[in-house]
Scaffold this active site. Structure first.
Site, PDB file in Angstrom:
ATOM      1  N   ASP A 109      -5.755 -10.899  -5.469  1.00 47.54           N
ATOM      2  CA  ASP A 109      -6.499 -12.065  -5.944  1.00 47.54           C
ATOM      3  C   ASP A 109      -5.695 -13.237  -5.241  1.00 47.54           C
ATOM      4  O   ASP A 109      -4.662 -13.485  -5.310  1.00 47.54           O
ATOM      5  CB  ASP A 109      -6.565 -11.951  -7.390  1.00 47.54           C
ATOM      6  CG  ASP A 109      -5.233 -11.646  -8.214  1.00 47.54           C
ATOM      7  OD1 ASP A 109      -4.307 -10.974  -7.576  1.00 47.54           O
ATOM      8  OD2 ASP A 109      -5.374 -11.915  -9.290  1.00 47.54           O
TER       9      ASP A 109
ATOM     10  N   GLU B 213      -4.213  -9.532 -10.258  1.00 53.79           N
ATOM     11  CA  GLU B 213      -3.066  -9.528 -10.704  1.00 53.79           C
ATOM     12  C   GLU B 213      -2.331 -10.602 -11.692  1.00 53.79           C
ATOM     13  O   GLU B 213      -1.866 -10.937 -12.535  1.00 53.79           O
ATOM     14  CB  GLU B 213      -1.669  -9.415  -9.660  1.00 53.79           C
ATOM     15  CG  GLU B 213      -0.408  -9.205 -10.136  1.00 53.79           C
ATOM     16  CD  GLU B 213       0.350 -10.757 -10.394  1.00 53.79           C
ATOM     17  OE1 GLU B 213       1.029 -10.535 -11.622  1.00 53.79           O
ATOM     18  OE2 GLU B 213       0.048 -11.685 -10.054  1.00 53.79           O
TER      19      GLU B 213
END
Ligand code: NI
Length: 387
Positions: A78, A136
């Site tokens: 991400d 994350e």
């Protein structure tokens, strides 16, 4: 050809993958394009690929010619809600979203390792699982759900890395135990009774109670925690009142609690809640504590951390590899290490001649020479167990 040469020869391709991810960043829980690019590459390499694992997670499995151990390697996927200011030719094409933590590089390095190891399939005894994990950056994170979806089933050992701009390219660090702290967040709301600044006896002064609470909480770390253990209670915000001569009816405190040992984490939370409750009792206010647990601490397993350091010495050179002080940043790799032995490590990616911007900064950049080195280290970690 040596593994070093194989990885260096792939540098251009790894960098191209990284730049593609960098140009097309996606926020946590929304990594759909990223996932399909990753899955496409893994399929081309002949791996069996599972998509849609806990949202946009992708798991690739490389099965060697003979049975053996199973090693898992992980990259996070991400990006962040940041307006990029690097001015790079491959800067984000998505307004307000930026790969400002290096996860683009993590994916590229891991894809590189998948390609190198796929080329050695006939020589592998065991299998390598490539875990591309979404989300994350934002608790509750993606790791927990990946585990619940079975990503760790049958895994014997696991490794992951974070590129780190504050360490120069060509260096490598990890710790033999606690590496990154558990990072929790709390909001304490104190409801008193407002009134005239000259008539305190008719009020319940929430601001004064908040001040007592902040002071009392310092006793938790200084007097209730074993001095040989580490923990932090930080109040970062205190909001109360609206005028100089009015007693505030409400006060709000926000802060963070950091710890490494689970029992310290429990103690700090429990004592903070008890302190707030006793203040409420003592001063006749209502006090609500909203305590939100972030990721647990990343605790490396010593044997695997030593293995990571040994392989890193072969890649980076003995002088460039070392033990680091624990870092107070959170990371959901912690959940994997609660289930299987392994280690999380930091790969230097700072540009030696600068400028160095910290992670999550709009001008965050990495030295891309770190990527093939990261790939080589990942390959070595896999080969150590299945080579
Ligand atoms: Ni990160």
């Amino acid at each position: 050809m040596s593994l070093r040469e194989v990885c260096q020869n792939m540098a251009e391709e790894i960098v191209a993958w990284r730049r593609d991810f960098h140009r097309h960043p996606e926020l946590s829980f929304a990594e759909s394009r990223t996932a399909s690019v990753v899955a496409g590459i893994l399929r081309q390499l002949g791996l069996s690929v599972q998509e849609g694992v806990n949202g946009h997670g992708v798991v690739g499995e490389l099965v060697g010619a003979a049975p053996g151990k199973r090693v898992a390697l992980r990259a996070d996927m991400d990006a962040l809600a940041i307006v990029e200011e690097t001015g790079l030719p491959f800067a984000s094409a998505v307004p307000g979203v930026m790969h400002a933590c290096g996860h683009d590089g993590h994916m590229a390095a891991l894809l590189g390792a998948a390609k190198v190891l796929a080329g050695m399939r006939e020589r592998l005894r065991g299998s390598v699982r490539f875990i591309f994990q979404p989300a994350e950056e934002i608790p509750p994170g993606g790791a927990k759900g990946m585990i619940e979806a079975g990503a760790l089933d049958g895994v014997d050992v696991m490794f992951g890395l974070h590129l780190w701009s504050e360490y120069p390219v060509g260096t490598f660090y990890t710790a033999l135990g606690p590496l990154m702290a558990a990072a929790d967040m709390f909001t304490i709301t104190i409801s008193g009774k407002g009134g005239h600044g000259g008539q305190p006896h008719n009020t319940v002064d929430s601001l004064l109670i908040a001040s007592h609470l902040v002071m009392a909480a310092q006793h938790i770390v200084s007097r209730q925690l074993d001095p040989l253990q580490s923990g932090v209670i930080t109040f970062g915000q205190l909001q109360a009142g609206s005028a100089f001569n009015v007693i505030a009816d409400k006060a709000e405190l926000k802060g963070t609690v950091r710890s490494f040992a689970p029992e310290v984490r429990d103690l700090l939370q429990r004592r903070l809640e008890q302190t707030a409750a006793s203040m409420a009792e003592l001063y006749g206010a209502r006090i609500a504590v909203d305590y939100v647990r972030g990721y647990p601490a990343v605790i490396n397993h010593e044997q695997e951390a030593r293995a990571a350091l040994a392989e890193a010495e072969a890649v980076f050179g003995k002088e460039q590899v070392g033990i680091m002080q624990p870092n107070m940043v959170g990371e959901d790799f912690s959940y994997y290490l609660q289930k299987v032995p392994g280690a999380f490590c930091f790969v230097g990616a700072g540009i030696p001649e600068g400028p160095v911007y910290p992670h999550h900064h709009p001008r965050f950049v990495i030295d891309e020479r770190a990527l093939p080195l990261a790939t080589e280290w990942l390959c070595r970690m896999a080969l150590r167990y299945v080579g």
